[in-house]
Write an enzyme that holds these catalytic residues in place. Sequence first.
Site, PDB file in Angstrom:
ATOM      1  N   HIS A 121       0.810  -1.223   0.000  1.00 50.99           N
ATOM      2  CA  HIS A 121       0.000   0.000   0.000  1.00 50.99           C
ATOM      3  C   HIS A 121       0.841   1.270   0.000  1.00 50.99           C
ATOM      4  O   HIS A 121       0.376   2.330   0.400  1.00 50.99           O
ATOM      5  CB  HIS A 121      -0.973  -0.018   1.198  1.00 50.99           C
ATOM      6  CG  HIS A 121      -2.037  -1.068   1.064  1.00 50.99           C
ATOM      7  ND1 HIS A 121      -2.799  -1.524   2.110  1.00 50.99           N
ATOM      8  CD2 HIS A 121      -2.480  -1.749  -0.036  1.00 50.99           C
ATOM      9  CE1 HIS A 121      -3.652  -2.447   1.686  1.00 50.99           C
ATOM     10  NE2 HIS A 121      -3.477  -2.602   0.385  1.00 50.99           N
ATOM     11  N   CYS A 129       4.375  13.720  -6.966  1.00 43.75           N
ATOM     12  CA  CYS A 129       3.505  14.759  -7.512  1.00 43.75           C
ATOM     13  C   CYS A 129       2.158  14.147  -7.927  1.00 43.75           C
ATOM     14  O   CYS A 129       2.115  13.110  -8.599  1.00 43.75           O
ATOM     15  CB  CYS A 129       4.198  15.412  -8.702  1.00 43.75           C
ATOM     16  SG  CYS A 129       3.159  16.671  -9.476  1.00 43.75           S
ATOM     17  N   CYS A 161       7.020  20.248 -12.109  1.00 43.22           N
ATOM     18  CA  CYS A 161       5.872  20.772 -12.870  1.00 43.22           C
ATOM     19  C   CYS A 161       5.018  21.754 -12.066  1.00 43.22           C
ATOM     20  O   CYS A 161       4.085  22.350 -12.611  1.00 43.22           O
ATOM     21  CB  CYS A 161       5.004  19.621 -13.376  1.00 43.22           C
ATOM     22  SG  CYS A 161       3.960  18.903 -12.102  1.00 43.22           S
ATOM     23  N   THR A 199      -3.857  -8.172  10.704  1.00 43.21           N
ATOM     24  CA  THR A 199      -4.625  -7.577   9.603  1.00 43.21           C
ATOM     25  C   THR A 199      -6.055  -8.111   9.630  1.00 43.21           C
ATOM     26  O   THR A 199      -6.270  -9.305   9.826  1.00 43.21           O
ATOM     27  CB  THR A 199      -3.967  -7.824   8.222  1.00 43.21           C
ATOM     28  OG1 THR A 199      -4.858  -7.364   7.197  1.00 43.21           O
ATOM     29  CG2 THR A 199      -3.615  -9.282   7.973  1.00 43.21           C
ATOM     30  N   PRO A 225      -4.811 -10.681  18.218  1.00 41.59           N
ATOM     31  CA  PRO A 225      -5.605 -10.847  19.434  1.00 41.59           C
ATOM     32  C   PRO A 225      -7.094 -10.622  19.180  1.00 41.59           C
ATOM     33  O   PRO A 225      -7.926 -10.895  20.041  1.00 41.59           O
ATOM     34  CB  PRO A 225      -5.049  -9.766  20.367  1.00 41.59           C
ATOM     35  CG  PRO A 225      -4.472  -8.723  19.464  1.00 41.59           C
ATOM     36  CD  PRO A 225      -4.059  -9.413  18.198  1.00 41.59           C
ATOM     37  N   ALA A 242       1.462  -9.034  18.454  1.00 42.33           N
ATOM     38  CA  ALA A 242       2.676  -9.371  17.709  1.00 42.33           C
ATOM     39  C   ALA A 242       3.924  -9.196  18.576  1.00 42.33           C
ATOM     40  O   ALA A 242       4.898  -9.947  18.439  1.00 42.33           O
ATOM     41  CB  ALA A 242       2.767  -8.479  16.470  1.00 42.33           C
TER      42      ALA A 242
HETATM   43  P1  OAD Z   1      -7.045  -3.112  10.320  1.00 41.32           P
HETATM   44  O1  OAD Z   1      -7.132  -1.953  11.229  1.00 41.32           O
HETATM   45  O2  OAD Z   1      -8.183  -3.347   9.401  1.00 41.32           O
HETATM   46  O3  OAD Z   1      -6.835  -4.442  11.181  1.00 41.32           O
HETATM   47  C1  OAD Z   1      -5.879  -4.468  12.225  1.00 41.32           C
HETATM   48  C2  OAD Z   1      -5.817  -5.873  12.792  1.00 41.32           C
HETATM   49  O4  OAD Z   1      -4.776  -5.888  13.765  1.00 41.32           O
HETATM   50  C3  OAD Z   1      -7.109  -6.315  13.521  1.00 41.32           C
HETATM   51  O5  OAD Z   1      -7.461  -7.635  13.084  1.00 41.32           O
HETATM   52  C4  OAD Z   1      -6.694  -6.322  14.992  1.00 41.32           C
HETATM   53  O6  OAD Z   1      -7.365  -7.320  15.757  1.00 41.32           O
HETATM   54  C5  OAD Z   1      -5.200  -6.608  14.907  1.00 41.32           C
HETATM   55  N1  OAD Z   1      -4.375  -6.161  16.049  1.00 41.32           N
HETATM   56  C6  OAD Z   1      -4.586  -5.150  16.913  1.00 41.32           C
HETATM   57  N2  OAD Z   1      -3.579  -5.059  17.795  1.00 41.32           N
HETATM   58  C7  OAD Z   1      -2.696  -6.028  17.472  1.00 41.32           C
HETATM   59  C8  OAD Z   1      -1.429  -6.454  18.004  1.00 41.32           C
HETATM   60  N3  OAD Z   1      -0.857  -5.843  19.045  1.00 41.32           N
HETATM   61  N4  OAD Z   1      -0.797  -7.499  17.406  1.00 41.32           N
HETATM   62  C9  OAD Z   1      -1.352  -8.136  16.345  1.00 41.32           C
HETATM   63  N5  OAD Z   1      -2.549  -7.782  15.816  1.00 41.32           N
HETATM   64  C10 OAD Z   1      -3.201  -6.747  16.355  1.00 41.32           C
HETATM   65  O7  OAD Z   1      -5.666  -2.967   9.522  1.00 41.32           O
HETATM   66  P2  OAD Z   1      -5.230  -3.630   8.145  1.00 41.32           P
HETATM   67  O8  OAD Z   1      -5.796  -4.991   7.999  1.00 41.32           O
HETATM   68  O9  OAD Z   1      -3.766  -3.472   8.045  1.00 41.32           O
HETATM   69  O10 OAD Z   1      -4.974   0.753   3.544  1.00 41.32           O
HETATM   70  O11 OAD Z   1      -5.934  -2.677   7.101  1.00 41.32           O
HETATM   71  C11 OAD Z   1      -5.742  -2.923   5.720  1.00 41.32           C
HETATM   72  C12 OAD Z   1      -5.708  -1.623   4.995  1.00 41.32           C
HETATM   73  O12 OAD Z   1      -6.878  -0.857   5.302  1.00 41.32           O
HETATM   74  C13 OAD Z   1      -4.561  -0.708   5.379  1.00 41.32           C
HETATM   75  O13 OAD Z   1      -3.347  -1.025   4.753  1.00 41.32           O
HETATM   76  C14 OAD Z   1      -5.080   0.641   4.961  1.00 41.32           C
HETATM   77  C15 OAD Z   1      -6.523   0.547   5.382  1.00 41.32           C
HETATM   78  O14 OAD Z   1      -7.415   1.282   4.600  1.00 41.32           O
HETATM   79  C16 OAD Z   1      -4.237   1.745   3.015  1.00 41.32           C
HETATM   80  O15 OAD Z   1      -3.618   2.541   3.676  1.00 41.32           O
HETATM   81  C17 OAD Z   1      -4.248   1.755   1.535  1.00 41.32           C
END
Ligand code: OAD
Length: 257
Positions: A121, A129, A161, A199, A225, A242
């Site tokens: 991402h 730009c 630009c 994630t 978690p 993590a």
């Molecule tokens: P999310 O916020 O959707 O999910 C975060 C995950 O991390 C959840 O499942 C939580 O339970 C978990 N979590 C929280 N604390 C944690 C810890 N200490 N250790 C391990 N896990 C933990 O984030 P993403 O899945 O990364 O896109 O979101 C995907 C994308 O959505 C991002 O990359 C972003 C967003 O829109 C862009 O920026 C393009």
Amino acid sequence: MSHDVLDACGDLLRNSRHLLVFTGAGMSAESGLPTFRDSDNSLWARWPPETLASAEGFRDDKALVWGWYAWRMANIAKATPNAGHNALAELEDLRADLAVITQNVDDLHERAGTRRIVHLHGSIFQSRCFACARPFVGYEIPDGAIEDPSLRIMPPKCRHCGGYVRPGVVWFGEALPVTAWSQSEQWVRECDLLLVIGTSGVVQPAASLVSMARRRGVTIILIDPGQSEHVASVDHHLRMGAGTALPALLERVKSAR
Ligand code: OAD
């Protein structure tokens, strides 16, 4: 969490030949960076993504959008890698096959020492730009940005630009970086163990990498978690942060050497 599950996952790590790690915002949560959608303090619970993470939103109000990203840049710059980032980097020193695919736009994996990594991402510090796409380097985050996410700050202008500069992240509706995506697919084709960390699994096409691995019969361990969509497609779920799980796994890999 029972030590048996950690021991079983430690054995899987030791016996794997091509270890792939796929991380999301939860990976950086223990460094103090907010996730996107798992709590009331998450970014998309507090702000509308269509305003702050789309080309339309940027066209409508550049100062609002850039001010918010300046706040995030300042907080990321101040954050430090947590025990989970450090454990993964140490694991890479022991295991040349380890590769990391991250959805995170921060640079905490790299600052911990991870080298074999792609950012699906984008990277928040790699501004470019909005008009001509040329990279913009040397942005100095203004004082005060770190405290106030609603500070209005106009983006800098492109030195080639004169167009406005945008953050180097992938916004909704935009394609993923081609090289990062093809490298990710290749690593999924090669891996025999996939570690999915922090994630929610709701953003595509990133989340489909886990289904691709599943279809190939790859063993999958989830470290989260909370309630990730990936729970249903993994072999083991470590319901831990993590920063606790990864050092515990590293210890098991090292103790058997
Ligand atoms: P999310 O916020 O959707 O999910 C975060 C995950 O991390 C959840 O499942 C939580 O339970 C978990 N979590 C929280 N604390 C944690 C810890 N200490 N250790 C391990 N896990 C933990 O984030 P993403 O899945 O990364 O896109 O979101 C995907 C994308 O959505 C991002 O990359 C972003 C967003 O829109 C862009 O920026 C393009």
